[in-house]
Design a protein around this motif. Sequence first.
Motif, mmCIF file in Angstrom:
data_model
loop_
_atom_site.group_PDB
_atom_site.id
_atom_site.type_symbol
_atom_site.label_atom_id
_atom_site.label_comp_id
_atom_site.label_asym_id
_atom_site.label_seq_id
_atom_site.Cartn_x
_atom_site.Cartn_y
_atom_site.Cartn_z
ATOM 1 N N ARG A 50 3.259 10.136 2.118
ATOM 2 C CA ARG A 50 2.477 8.610 1.293
ATOM 3 C C ARG A 50 3.120 7.770 1.922
ATOM 4 N N GLY B 21 2.684 5.709 -7.483
ATOM 5 C CA GLY B 21 1.290 5.518 -8.654
ATOM 6 C C GLY B 21 1.312 5.152 -9.646
ATOM 7 N N ALA C 264 1.270 4.145 -2.656
ATOM 8 C CA ALA C 264 0.648 5.183 -2.839
ATOM 9 C C ALA C 264 1.845 6.280 -2.683
ATOM 10 N N ARG D 180 1.466 -1.306 -0.190
ATOM 11 C CA ARG D 180 0.043 0.153 0.239
ATOM 12 C C ARG D 180 0.872 1.437 -0.345
ATOM 13 N N ALA D 181 1.994 1.676 0.815
ATOM 14 C CA ALA D 181 2.640 2.275 1.179
ATOM 15 C C ALA D 181 3.272 2.682 0.117
#
Length: 271
Positions: free
Chosen positions: A141, A86, A83, A79-80
Amino acid sequence: MPWTKLKNIILAILVLTNVCLLSLVAGPAIQSRRQLSQAREEAIRFLRSRGVQVEEDVIPQSMELTPQVLERDLEEEARAAAALLGGTVSVRARGGGVYRYDSENGSVQFHSDGTVSAQLKPGAFPLGTDRAEECLALMKRLGCEGIIAEELENELTFRQSWRGSPLFTQQVTLVCGAEGLTAITAGRQMIGQPQEDTSRSTLSVATVVIDFINGMSALGDVCNRIDSIEPGYITAASLSGPTVLTPVWRVTTDTGAYQIDTVTGGVSRVS
């Protein structure tokens, strides 16, 4: 006897019972806090008797930070990475617990010991006039809160924090150029949420203060003044086990900076 009067008597008995129960439960806790406070005051007097000057409010009132442990979370790392990078992100296991995530904007790599590095496409992460704030936003992010501990012409040092407390060993270097952020050089970050480690506990404030002075003596060092104490964490990770977070104090004195482990009482110099 009228029911109203009887009801009031019953309520009064219940209130009195609750007060008695509360005093039985809270009494030992209050006494314990009083004893810890007195021990802290004695420790401050001990410092001054050894010729070490310190303002009373410099010494923490209590041990707020507790030992923690963090299990690696591959889903959180994925997920990191998504984020931060992109676009469409692909993942590749490189062996030895190393995972690399790629997109058209660059790549980021995570290791089992918490090491993080990234190579970013020039121009994909432009920076404006406030590089520090924009780099903090980019690290957020990744799921990493913290501060810019040092800012040079082409590099910024990011130090992570957790719940407002510094993670002294979790730092990375952010490499900047004319085209923005271009790399995150090998450093360590904590990805995920740790849990309390009930197998360990911290020493009391008074014990840590005395251990600090004894530890300095064992190092062959002396100081005449303690200027500040900053509680935080250091981390240790193995290739296969969890990451262990140990609460420490960073102590700044007139002769240098030191670190004391508030679980073991061990003292070391900070370069």
